[in-house]
Design a protein around this motif. Structure first.
Motif, mmCIF file in Angstrom:
data_model
loop_
_atom_site.group_PDB
_atom_site.id
_atom_site.type_symbol
_atom_site.label_atom_id
_atom_site.label_comp_id
_atom_site.label_asym_id
_atom_site.label_seq_id
_atom_site.Cartn_x
_atom_site.Cartn_y
_atom_site.Cartn_z
ATOM 1 N N ARG A 371 -41.118 72.516 -41.186
ATOM 2 C CA ARG A 371 -42.236 73.162 -40.510
ATOM 3 C C ARG A 371 -43.566 72.785 -41.186
ATOM 4 O O ARG A 371 -44.594 72.666 -40.551
ATOM 5 N N ALA A 395 -41.824 82.471 -42.299
ATOM 6 C CA ALA A 395 -42.032 83.390 -41.180
ATOM 7 C C ALA A 395 -42.399 82.604 -39.926
ATOM 8 O O ALA A 395 -41.909 82.883 -38.830
ATOM 9 N N ASP A 396 -43.243 81.612 -40.094
ATOM 10 C CA ASP A 396 -43.661 80.855 -38.921
ATOM 11 C C ASP A 396 -42.524 79.992 -38.385
ATOM 12 O O ASP A 396 -42.451 79.729 -37.188
ATOM 13 N N GLN A 398 -39.425 80.948 -38.409
ATOM 14 C CA GLN A 398 -38.656 81.920 -37.623
ATOM 15 C C GLN A 398 -39.253 82.054 -36.224
ATOM 16 O O GLN A 398 -38.533 82.095 -35.230
ATOM 17 N N ARG A 399 -40.567 82.119 -36.199
ATOM 18 C CA ARG A 399 -41.249 82.244 -34.903
ATOM 19 C C ARG A 399 -40.915 81.059 -34.008
ATOM 20 O O ARG A 399 -40.546 81.216 -32.844
ATOM 21 N N LYS A 402 -37.439 81.077 -32.677
ATOM 22 C CA LYS A 402 -37.274 82.069 -31.627
ATOM 23 C C LYS A 402 -37.974 81.625 -30.338
ATOM 24 O O LYS A 402 -37.369 81.559 -29.278
ATOM 25 N N GLU A 403 -39.237 81.274 -30.453
ATOM 26 C CA GLU A 403 -40.007 80.950 -29.246
ATOM 27 C C GLU A 403 -39.537 79.686 -28.569
ATOM 28 O O GLU A 403 -39.611 79.550 -27.357
ATOM 29 N N SER A 433 -48.067 74.249 -32.903
ATOM 30 C CA SER A 433 -48.620 75.292 -33.756
ATOM 31 C C SER A 433 -50.030 74.914 -34.196
ATOM 32 O O SER A 433 -50.381 73.747 -34.238
#
Lengths: 522, 378
Positions: A371, A395-396, A398-399, A402-403, A433
């Motif tokens: 990432r 955390a990003d 994970q985002r 998911k997205e 992103s």
């Protein structure tokens, strides 16, 4: 090599009616069942097409048949005899040969040397080149596959290289040929030549397994068509009884995903302006000549062209990996011609590379470190002090997982453990992103499954609607035509034509790609 | 993959290598007529003595710095074979500087250390510069720079240049560094008057700094990314040329520290008998320790143990060279073992992911597709 390598594929000799039969083949890979209960019968002396969307499992199946891996379940019979193929050498010994989608030739060898490589006829300690030469001439004569045995492969065009690959397989005594997406790299008239050659091979009693997702081609050359969807055989049909539309529906199931965009979101604000770009290679060759283009916010500009006509170089110049010999590149209002790659990326250029494992991923690093790649200087990956912000990056990630529906058990697995489609979704998620203003997408859906393909198309459309400028490079003409607001054709490093995507068919675009004069494309 | 399995896999390779080399060494010992188990016992017993322990720690301190210097390059796929020349030249020049200066205590040490780092960085920087500007492989250029360093040192270490003669000795060395520039030893091991190098602290700091740089900083990320996949790093915006020069210079700066524990803690002069060849030891230990600060520490201690407790072998009429054979076999087998474990690990991760995901079938293989495929016309 076994002794019968040089045996002639005898004509007229008693041959079993079925050349190859696959029954109940199942092959599982990490994250996906690539093949499930596949049944295929290839009759001797026919062209049997295997069609399916990208990622439907065609290539996996052919690798099974060619002994590159063993199926988890099911049986393979060759010429009536049930066999276990432990390696391609086993397959070749049984008379099954494969022409890969990406050629496996040594560029700095001659045709002759490439053909004998790994199956050299010996006379004592030395390679018996004259025997090989005779045999290659025989094969050429017999099947109409003529090519100069002393030409260097690097000097050959794509069509000739493919011919060399076929000769290579025939030289090893193949009676069944697997052709994996053989037309993907060819321009239309080369496709015709290939099909003539296939008909000749068939007439000589050879069997051909032809993998493709191009329906018109399949309908014109195949004697029988097996459709694969989501890893399993859906139907086997006779091309005389079926239309391209019906085949397409079989291939994709009930709802046909289509790359079509509806409504224009193009604004009149130019995001990327390229003016009179020239690029010279290290060897002094002119790679790009006078390339000019403009992409507005909310616009997808497609570049069509046969691979190797300067697309990669154009992308690398826009990203600052190569420096142009003249010309200007503007991003928004700023002249970025002399900027470093990092500065360009920081200012909002996202990039989906053509070869994700080569240019887009750290395969031996976990997902969350991937990432960070390409966003090393930006939040949430780093703190102000130039330190890696592990919590932020994780955390990003994970985002994104998911997205963008990246199928993975955790963000700590290595990128190499993901399937191609999931790797690609991770890359697309990463590049979307940080609010990019320009996305350079090279073959964004190459080698991903149908679901991921549709998802990536949706993402591109959504980003475009929000004002993203997209430079789209693709070999999938339908994708290009469907997604692009405007289209340009690249040939030998020049933009040679503008095409209106609303008013062009893949066939016409394909012929434009070979040049208006109809000359040979390199 | 859980933590314990990861640690287990991480340890598997070096343990395999050490066991294998122990076997090979045993065979050689038996061939030469010695008894392997008793030989090892003797070495372990000797290593248990306080005096030997201090020697082991002191050797390990120097080896550790050498290995970290090599590891900085390795992390970026740069093979800095020139650590040897870098530290010797750095030690000579900083020793000469330290001997010539009169400064307050802490500052004096600091100046000498900084000078050594600077010399090492510049000497290694040549190789980096040649690589990015002229395309010269750093393997070739650093080997050449080693020879040049040897020649340069021989030229400079002469009376009238940087060396002074000591009375009653034919040894040549730089002017001794005065007390203000010396680092006192630490009496860490009771039962012996010998002291551990004060600059052990420096080695620990360098290890921690190396770990922090590689794992926690953006620079370290770029470094690792370039090492893992240069093409992807370039695409991501890493300026590989700058990274090559920077990491070579960091490697050289750490190399410059290798001679410091000895110089500032024991000899106070760079003389003809200053230890040489540590750069090559560093390569072996970096390989063994897998370029990881903790792994390198363990490797350095193992090397220190073998080198120092091997001295007992002479007393038992066993050739001390057996230690070098052991070390050589360890390095060779560790390289093979790491590759095997690496491949196994990649496969294991893929299998794990496959297993986890197949328990949780993706939605697009739901009943709708199955129904459609059954209903398809044949």
């Amino acid at each position: 090599m076994p002794a019968d390598v040089n045996a002639e594929p005898a004509k007229g000799q008693e041959r079993p009616e079925v050349a190859v039969e696959l029954r109940g083949i199942t092959k599982r890979f990490p994250g996906v069942v690539a093949n499930r209960d596949i049944d295929i019968r290839v009759r001797t002396g026919t062209v049997h097409a295997v069609v399916g969307e990208n990622g439907a499992g065609k290539s996996t199946l052919m690798k099974t048949l060619y002994g590159m891996h063993r199926p988890d379940e099911g049986t393979i019979s060759i010429e009536g005899e049930q066999v276990v193929l432990r390696s391609p050498a086993d397959a070749i010994a049984r008379g099954v040969g494969m022409v890969h989608q990406h050629f496996k030739l040594a560029d700095n060898f001659t045709v002759l040397e490439n053909v004998v490589l790994g199956a050299e006829p010996r006379s004592g300690f030395f390679i018996d080149f004259s025997a090989a030469r005779t045999r290659i001439a025989e094969i050429g004569l017999r099947y109409g596959l003529e090519v100069d045995p002393d030409a260097l492969v690097e000097d050959l065009g794509v069509g000739d290289r493919q011919r060399v690959e076929i000769i290579k397989v025939l030289y090893r005594g193949a009676r069944t040929l697997i052709l994996d997406e053989p037309t993907a790299v060819l321009v239309p008239h080369e496709v015709e030549e290939l099909f003539d050659a296939l008909r000749e091979l068939k007439a000589q009693g050879l069997s051909i397994v032809f993998i493709s997702h191009k329906l018109d081609e399949v309908l014109s050359v195949a004697d029988e068509i097996t459709v694969i969807r989501a890893g399993t055989t859906v139907a086997t049909v006779d091309p005389r009884d079926v239309t391209a539309r019906a085949l397409a529906e079989l291939m994709v199931g009930s709802d046909l995903p289509s790359p079509t965009t509806s409504g224009s979101t193009v604004t009149d604000v130019a995001e990327l302006v390229v003016e009179h770009l020239d690029l010279t290679g290290e060897d002094g060759r002119q790679l790009l000549t006078d390339v000019s283009l403009t992409i507005h916010r909310g616009e997808v500009l497609g570049i069509a062209g046969v691979e190797g006509n300067g697309q990669a170089e154009l992308v690398e110049t826009i990203l600052g990996i190569r420096m142009p010999s003249s010309g200007r590149i503007l991003l928004g209002d700023e002249d970025i011609t002399t900027w470093t790659t990092r500065r360009r990326r920081e200012s909002g250029i996202g990039f989906v590379p053509a070869d994700r494992t080569h240019d887009g991923l750290l395969l031996e690093a976990p997902l969350w470190e991937n990432r960070i790649l390409g966003h090393q200087t930006r939040r949430p990956n780093v703190t102000r002090w130039g330190l890696v912000d592990r919590a932020g990056a994780r955390a990003d990630t994970q985002r994104i997982v998911k997205e963008y529906d990246v199928r993975t058990p955790s963000i700590d697995v290595l990128a190499s453990a993901l399937s191609g489609g999931n790797q690609q979704k991770l890359i697309v998620g990463r590049e979307m992103s940080g609010e990019p203003c320009l996305l350079v997408a090279a073959h964004p859906t190459r080698g991903v499954d149908v679901g991921a393909q549709a998802a990536i198309w949706d993402l591109l459309r959504a980003a475009r609607a929000k004002g993203l400028a997209v430079l789209l490079i693709s070999a999938d003409l339908e994708e290009l035509i469907g997604l692009s607001d405007s289209l340009k054709v690249i040939l030998r490093g020049r933009l040679v034509a503008d095409v209106d995507p609303c008013d062009v068919t893949p066939e016409r675009l394909g012929s434009a790609m070979t040049g208006a004069t109809g000359g040979e494309a390199a | 993959m859980n933590l314990w399995r990861r640690i287990g896999l991480g340890l598997a390779a070096p343990l395999l290598a050490i066991v294998f080399s122990a076997l090979v060494t045993s065979v050689i010992l038996m061939v030469t007529g010695a008894r392997p188990v008793e030989t090892l016992q003797a070495m372990v017993e000797y290593a248990g003595r306080p005096r030997t322990q201090v020697l082991i720690i002191n050797s390990a301190t120097t080896y550790y710095l050498a290995a970290v210097a090599v590891a900085v390059g390795f992390r970026m796929n740069l093979f800095n074979i020139g650590v040897d020349g870098q530290y010797r030249l750095a030690a000579l020049l900083s020793a000469a500087l330290g001997g010539a200066l009169v400064l307050p205590k802490a500052l004096h040490v600091l100046v000498v250390v900084a000078a050594a780092m600077l010399v090492g960085a510049l000497w290694a920087g040549f190789a980096g510069y040649l690589k990015v500007r002229r395309g010269v492989s750093e393997v070739i250029s650093t080997i050449m720079l080693n020879f040049m360093a040897t020649g340069l040192i021989a030229y400079l270490l002469a009376p009238g240049r940087l060396a002074v003669t000591t009375q009653g000795s034919n040894n040549l060395g730089t002017r001794p560094i005065p007390e203000s520039g010396q680092v006192p030893g630490l009496g860490l091991v009771p039962g012996t008057p010998l002291k551990v190098y004060g600059l052990l602290v420096l080695a620990v700091l360098v290890g921690a700094g190396f770990w922090f740089l590689v794992n926690r900083t953006r620079f370290g990320f770029d470094l690792r990314a370039t090492g893992m996949n240069e093409a992807a790093a370039v695409t991501s915006g890493v300026d590989v040329r700058k990274m090559v020069v920077a990491s070579m210079m960091i490697s050289g700066a750490v190399a410059g520290l290798i001679g410091m524990p000895q110089l500032l803690g024991a000899s106070y002069t760079y003389s003809l008998d200053f230890p040489a060849g540590l750069g090559f030891t560093g390569i072996a230990i970096a390989l063994l320790g897998r370029n990881h600060p903790v792994g390198i520490a363990i490797g350095a201690l193992l090397w220190g143990f073998l080198d120092n407790s091997g001295q007992i072998l002479n007393l038992r009429d066993i050739p001390v060279e057996i230690v070098q054979i052991t070390q050589g076999v360890i390095v060779l087998s560790v390289v093979v073992a790491y590759e095997l474990v690496r491949r196994y690990r990649l496969l294991a991760v893929q299998r794990d992911v496959g297993r986890t995901l197949s328990q949780d079938p993706p939605e697009d293989e739901g009943p709708q597709t199955v129904a459609a495929s059954k209903g398809a016309p044949a």
